[in-house]
Design an enzyme around this catalytic site. Structure first.
Site, PDB file in Angstrom:
ATOM      1  N   CYS A 115       4.651   9.109   0.937  1.00 46.93           N
ATOM      2  CA  CYS A 115       3.270   9.605   0.869  1.00 46.93           C
ATOM      3  C   CYS A 115       3.178  10.608  -0.282  1.00 46.93           C
ATOM      4  O   CYS A 115       3.901  11.584  -0.306  1.00 46.93           O
ATOM      5  CB  CYS A 115       2.866  10.278   2.168  1.00 46.93           C
ATOM      6  SG  CYS A 115       1.246  11.065   2.081  1.00 46.93           S
ATOM      7  N   HIS A 157       9.116   7.007   9.057  1.00 45.09           N
ATOM      8  CA  HIS A 157       9.798   7.196   7.769  1.00 45.09           C
ATOM      9  C   HIS A 157      11.256   7.541   8.037  1.00 45.09           C
ATOM     10  O   HIS A 157      11.573   8.158   9.049  1.00 45.09           O
ATOM     11  CB  HIS A 157       9.125   8.310   6.976  1.00 45.09           C
ATOM     12  CG  HIS A 157       7.839   7.881   6.339  1.00 45.09           C
ATOM     13  ND1 HIS A 157       7.171   8.642   5.424  1.00 45.09           N
ATOM     14  CD2 HIS A 157       7.105   6.756   6.493  1.00 45.09           C
ATOM     15  CE1 HIS A 157       6.071   8.014   5.032  1.00 45.09           C
ATOM     16  NE2 HIS A 157       6.000   6.863   5.684  1.00 45.09           N
ATOM     17  N   ASN A 201       9.813   4.963   3.745  1.00 44.59           N
ATOM     18  CA  ASN A 201       9.437   4.139   4.889  1.00 44.59           C
ATOM     19  C   ASN A 201      10.702   3.444   5.393  1.00 44.59           C
ATOM     20  O   ASN A 201      11.616   3.167   4.627  1.00 44.59           O
ATOM     21  CB  ASN A 201       8.434   3.068   4.449  1.00 44.59           C
ATOM     22  CG  ASN A 201       7.066   3.649   4.155  1.00 44.59           C
ATOM     23  OD1 ASN A 201       6.419   4.190   5.029  1.00 44.59           O
ATOM     24  ND2 ASN A 201       6.634   3.532   2.910  1.00 44.59           N
ATOM     25  N   HIS A 250       4.555   4.281  13.016  1.00 43.60           N
ATOM     26  CA  HIS A 250       4.863   4.177  11.584  1.00 43.60           C
ATOM     27  C   HIS A 250       5.908   5.255  11.297  1.00 43.60           C
ATOM     28  O   HIS A 250       5.604   6.446  11.344  1.00 43.60           O
ATOM     29  CB  HIS A 250       3.560   4.426  10.806  1.00 43.60           C
ATOM     30  CG  HIS A 250       3.695   4.438   9.318  1.00 43.60           C
ATOM     31  ND1 HIS A 250       3.098   3.488   8.519  1.00 43.60           N
ATOM     32  CD2 HIS A 250       4.335   5.273   8.474  1.00 43.60           C
ATOM     33  CE1 HIS A 250       3.367   3.750   7.244  1.00 43.60           C
ATOM     34  NE2 HIS A 250       4.118   4.833   7.187  1.00 43.60           N
ATOM     35  N   ARG A 281       0.850  -1.198   0.000  1.00 40.50           N
ATOM     36  CA  ARG A 281       0.000   0.000   0.000  1.00 40.50           C
ATOM     37  C   ARG A 281       0.888   1.252   0.000  1.00 40.50           C
ATOM     38  O   ARG A 281       1.089   1.880  -1.022  1.00 40.50           O
ATOM     39  CB  ARG A 281      -0.950  -0.046   1.220  1.00 40.50           C
ATOM     40  CG  ARG A 281      -2.178   0.849   1.092  1.00 40.50           C
ATOM     41  CD  ARG A 281      -1.917   2.286   1.356  1.00 40.50           C
ATOM     42  NE  ARG A 281      -1.370   2.541   2.695  1.00 40.50           N
ATOM     43  CZ  ARG A 281      -0.885   3.715   3.076  1.00 40.50           C
ATOM     44  NH1 ARG A 281      -0.875   4.744   2.245  1.00 40.50           N
ATOM     45  NH2 ARG A 281      -0.366   3.875   4.287  1.00 40.50           N
ATOM     46  N   ASP A 282       1.468   1.557   1.148  1.00 41.99           N
ATOM     47  CA  ASP A 282       2.280   2.767   1.292  1.00 41.99           C
ATOM     48  C   ASP A 282       3.478   2.740   0.336  1.00 41.99           C
ATOM     49  O   ASP A 282       3.902   3.764  -0.196  1.00 41.99           O
ATOM     50  CB  ASP A 282       2.758   2.847   2.747  1.00 41.99           C
ATOM     51  CG  ASP A 282       3.282   4.212   3.132  1.00 41.99           C
ATOM     52  OD1 ASP A 282       3.381   5.077   2.267  1.00 41.99           O
ATOM     53  OD2 ASP A 282       3.605   4.391   4.314  1.00 41.99           O
TER      54      ASP A 282
END
Ligand code: ZN
Length: 318
Positions: A245, A214, A254, A212, A19-20
């Site tokens: 993002c 980065h 990430n 989460h 996803r990300d």
């Protein structure tokens, strides 16, 4: 002897690459490629995968056909599949598609929330009441991501109290888990300890706190370690370190799942993940990119495993 023998307990690692990781890629991955990525990750022993998002495909074409991806992946009883949603329509799609967990995003700064959700924080929170009710009635896990928890690309500093206020409101809605997302990769470990601690004290034991991170400013793994040492047991990461993002300027990177799992393993935490197999997945993903991926362990190899293996190979030859 392996470094994991000291046994500090389990950390749930959620891989968000599908996803990300892919949502901001120039090359749009096919449904089959996305399915293969998710299946390969599921085979490593990972406990969670954020597989898809149910957003408008006109806005994020990389995430189109989430239903097809969900229908084609192999489901395993011990792998929780999460899907991201930004509104009730997305939540309904996620539940219809059979996710185990619905992830919902609120952004801690007003400007960024407007850009990401097309609504004010107040409007997002009002919408969340019925959404939380809908997900809870379905019996699925409902988790909320607080985006820009450590800083905003448009407004700058985000205060701990702004994050904790949102966290308390989410907790009151019965959210199962709250993830603090460092969307622009600006946090440092002392802030992580302070913010995680403040949120945990405000929530008590009713709501689990995850993170989460980065690696935009190379602080991602240090922040993950600070989070774990503050009691966090849910961490997101992306295999190979792909992603970012699309709506946050310069917010690439990430933290890489295999780098995170290496650190956790060698610190004595269990993740259930077969690390060599995860590194193989990272190498497979890298085959789809023109440039080397940011992950470091996939380049350097494991320690002490690789050293022991090399010594054994040398002694056989001798
Ligand atoms: Zn991310």
């Amino acid at each position: 002897m392996t470094a994991s023998s000291s046994g500090k307990g389990n950390v749930c690692v959620c891989d968000v690459a599908a996803r990300d990781g892919l949502q901001s890629e120039k090359r749009i991955w096919s449904v089959n490629e996305r399915v293969e990525l998710i299946n390969r990750l599921a085979n490593t022993g990972i406990q969670r995968i954020e597989a898809v998002s149910f957003v408008n495909p006109k806005r994020v074409p990389q995430m189109a056909d989430a239903e097809k991806v969900m229908a084609q992946i192999e489901r395993k009883a011990d792998v929780r599949i999460a899907g991201l949603a930004l509104n009730m329509k997305g939540v309904e799609r996620a539940l219809d598609a059979g996710v185990d967990e619905v992830r919902y995003v609120v952004v801690a700064s007003e400007t960024f929330n407007q850009k990401n959700q097309g609504a004010s924080i107040a409007e997002t929170m009002i919408g969340l009441e019925s959404i939380a009710g809908r997900v809870k009635a379905s019996g699925k896990v409902f988790s909320a991501v607080i985006g820009a928890s450590f800083g905003c690309p448009f407004e700058g500093e985000v205060t701990t109290s702004a994050v904790v206020d949102i966290g308390i409101r989410l907790g009151a809605l019965g959210v199962d888990e709250i993830l603090l997302a460092d969307t622009i990769g600006c946090a440092v470990p002392s802030q992580v300890r302070e913010r995680v601690g403040a949120l945990q004290s405000a929530l008590g034991n009713s709501t689990a706190v995850g993170c989460h991170f980065h690696n935009t400013r190379n602080t991602g793994i240090a922040n993950a370690v600070a989070a774990v040492e503050s009691g966090v047991r849910i961490l997101d990461a992306s295999v190979g370190g792909i992603g970012g993002c699309p709506f946050a300027p310069r917010a690439t990177g990430n933290i890489s799942t295999e780098d995170l799992v290496y650190v956790l393993r060698n610190m004595g935490y269990e993740t259930g993940i077969d690390l060599p197999q995860l590194i193989d997945v990272a190498a497979w993903v890298e085959g789809y990119f023109d440039d080397p991926l940011p992950g470091q362990v996939m380049k350097a190899g494991l320690f002490p495993d690789d050293v022991i293996a090399r010594q054994a190979a040398t002694s056989v030859q001798a």
